[in-house]
Design a protein around this motif. Structure first.
Motif, PDB file in Angstrom:
ATOM      1  N   TYR A 171      33.528  69.739  36.796  1.00  0.00           N
ATOM      2  CA  TYR A 171      33.751  68.246  36.901  1.00  0.00           C
ATOM      3  C   TYR A 171      34.809  67.971  35.820  1.00  0.00           C
ATOM      4  N   THR A 207      18.486  61.044  37.808  1.00  0.00           N
ATOM      5  CA  THR A 207      19.882  61.328  37.563  1.00  0.00           C
ATOM      6  C   THR A 207      20.357  62.476  38.373  1.00  0.00           C
ATOM      7  N   ARG A 255      37.288  58.133  38.715  1.00  0.00           N
ATOM      8  CA  ARG A 255      37.168  58.899  37.628  1.00  0.00           C
ATOM      9  C   ARG A 255      38.272  59.557  37.050  1.00  0.00           C
ATOM     10  N   ASN A 290      28.313  55.061  29.664  1.00  0.00           N
ATOM     11  CA  ASN A 290      27.410  55.734  30.675  1.00  0.00           C
ATOM     12  C   ASN A 290      27.632  57.100  30.491  1.00  0.00           C
ATOM     13  N   TYR A 298      34.591  64.021  42.173  1.00  0.00           N
ATOM     14  CA  TYR A 298      33.182  64.031  42.064  1.00  0.00           C
ATOM     15  C   TYR A 298      33.053  62.446  41.988  1.00  0.00           C
ATOM     16  N   GLY A 299      33.837  61.498  41.735  1.00  0.00           N
ATOM     17  CA  GLY A 299      33.473  60.177  41.512  1.00  0.00           C
ATOM     18  C   GLY A 299      34.842  59.402  41.422  1.00  0.00           C
ATOM     19  N   ALA A 300      34.892  58.456  42.556  1.00  0.00           N
ATOM     20  CA  ALA A 300      35.980  57.567  42.823  1.00  0.00           C
ATOM     21  C   ALA A 300      36.515  57.073  41.376  1.00  0.00           C
ATOM     22  N   PRO A 341      37.640  65.283  37.517  1.00  0.00           N
ATOM     23  CA  PRO A 341      36.504  64.159  37.767  1.00  0.00           C
ATOM     24  C   PRO A 341      36.786  63.345  39.062  1.00  0.00           C
ATOM     25  N   VAL A 387      27.348  60.988  32.630  1.00  0.00           N
ATOM     26  CA  VAL A 387      27.513  61.921  33.907  1.00  0.00           C
ATOM     27  C   VAL A 387      26.733  63.098  33.576  1.00  0.00           C
ATOM     28  N   PRO A 389      26.806  65.440  39.942  1.00  0.00           N
ATOM     29  CA  PRO A 389      27.585  65.000  40.883  1.00  0.00           C
ATOM     30  C   PRO A 389      28.037  66.079  41.498  1.00  0.00           C
TER      31      PRO A 389
END
Length: 156
Positions: free
Chosen positions: A72, A34, A83, A59, A79-81, A76, A61, A37
């Protein structure tokens, strides 16, 4: 009756702290592959520094440092589409010395210490008690802050 009262108290408390309180999901194990991000490093390789956000869907992160989690959390989507902060159910930090999970609102951090993060930079080691954080700050320098005291200026 006790269960009803406890449920009401928990619900009231979680309404006040929706992003930082322990939510429906407890801390999750961070797998060896893991990646954080923010920096791409493997979070599980740094048990003193690990932190995680548990999302409402269960889930996680994972991060290799508290500083990265705070960055993050501010944005958010960067760092993650797809989010958003509203996806966060709970936040946990690894106690720097005890290596056990600590709920965000119960954590204390030491800003400005001599201890370096996995990225060899200043970071925010986390602790489960103010007393332990204060002792660490006396030994390693820095100042103790609660979760709510971590401001954008601290994250610079």
């Amino acid at each position: 009756m006790k269960k009803l009262l406890l449920s009401a108290l928990l619900l009231a408390g979680s309404a006040c702290l929706p992003v930082a309180a322990a939510g429906a999901h407890g801390p999750q194990a961070i797998g060896p592959k893991t990646r954080d991000p923010v920096c791409g490093m493997y979070a599980a390789r740094y048990p003193n520094w690990m932190s995680e956000i548990v999302l409402k869907d269960g889930n996680i992160v994972a991060f290799d440092s508290p500083l990265h989690l705070f960055r993050y959390r501010r944005d958010p989507g960067k760092y993650g589409a797809g989010r958003a902060a509203s996806d966060i159910d709970a936040i946990y930090f690894s106690d720097y010395l005890e290596r056990r999970w600590v709920e965000a609102q119960k954590a204390y951090f030491v800003a400005g210490s001599r201890v370096r993060s996995p990225m060899n930079a200043e970071d925010l080691p986390a602790f489960g008690s103010r007393t332990t954080a204060e002792r660490f700050a006396r030994e390693q320098g820095g100042r103790v802050l609660s979760f709510d005291q971590i401001s954008p200026q601290v994250l610079q």
